[in-house]
Motif scaffolding. Structure first.
Motif, PDB file in Angstrom:
ATOM      1  N   TRP A  35       0.541  -1.361   0.334  1.00  0.00           N
ATOM      2  CA  TRP A  35       0.095   0.211  -0.299  1.00  0.00           C
ATOM      3  C   TRP A  35       0.816   1.352   0.044  1.00  0.00           C
ATOM      4  N   CYS A  47       2.189   2.084  -3.443  1.00  0.00           N
ATOM      5  CA  CYS A  47       1.375   2.237  -4.932  1.00  0.00           C
ATOM      6  C   CYS A  47       1.189   3.983  -4.223  1.00  0.00           C
ATOM      7  N   THR A  97       2.069   6.795  -6.733  1.00  0.00           N
ATOM      8  CA  THR A  97       1.617   7.320  -7.741  1.00  0.00           C
ATOM      9  C   THR A  97       2.303   8.744  -7.647  1.00  0.00           C
TER      10      THR A  97
END
Length: 204
Positions: free
Chosen positions: A137, A140, A144
């Protein structure tokens, strides 16, 4: 005439105080600004046609955002840029001064506070209290922010500085991706472990 108790309580209740940085927050901001400076001080490796160096700056910037959250992360990276702007040699290749903000890598430098803020926001509010301890997580969230902020602003900066097309500048940015993925993996692993050990760091 009588007043309704609930209405009176509602109208007289003071507004909640605005959140300010505590002494601990300020210490963390200063410490992480120093960490970014130290990571940038490690020898830079120029790559690609533009000669923009690969450093550990982005690793430290994204780690700062993912650990401190959007507000403190933004403040820490901004403090780092301010230290370099006033003349301390904390930028890549031991450079400093306002000239760094007009160099070929200016877009990357200017993007750092915003990338840290976005990465911190995603870890705090999207990953949240339960998922911030999972490296996948955090990865990501961090990648991003890098994709949406660091790379586009870096490409625009190179295109403006060298007076080339965005497509050409984007081709100069390609060599950074492999290192970026590796650094983001380390950010994710470290940040997840830190949040596991200190669960109140982002969510007091």
């Amino acid at each position: 005439m009588t007043l309704d108790a609930s209405t009176d309580a509602t109208t007289t209740a003071p507004a909640p105080p605005r959140r300010r940085f505590t002494t601990t927050d300020l210490a963390l901001i200063a410490a992480f600004a120093a960490l970014i400076s130290a990571c940038a001080y490690i020898g830079a490796i120029p790559v690609g046609s533009a000669g923009v160096p690969i450093t550990l700056q982005t690793f430290a910037v994204m780690l700062t955002g993912c650990l401190l959250g959007p507000a403190r992360g933004f403040a820490a990276v901004t403090l780092y840029l301010a230290l370099g702007a006033i003349g301390l040699p904390v930028f890549a290749e031991h450079s400093s001064g306002l000239g760094a903000f007009t160099s070929i890598s200016a877009g990357y430098l200017i993007s750092f506070p915003f990338a840290a803020a976005l990465g911190g926001f995603l870890v705090k509010y999207v990953a949240g209290p339960t998922r911030k301890t999972r490296a996948v997580w955090v990865f990501c969230c961090s990648i991003t922010a890098s994709i949406l902020v660091i790379h586009p602003m870096g490409i625009i900066g190179m295109a403006l500085h060298q007076d080339v097309s965005l497509w050409t500048a984007a081709s100069w940015d390609v060599p950074f991706w492999a290192g970026d993925l590796l650094k983001t993996a380390f950010v994710a692993i470290i940040a997840a472990e830190v949040h596991r050990a200190f669960p109140k760091l982002l969510h007091p």
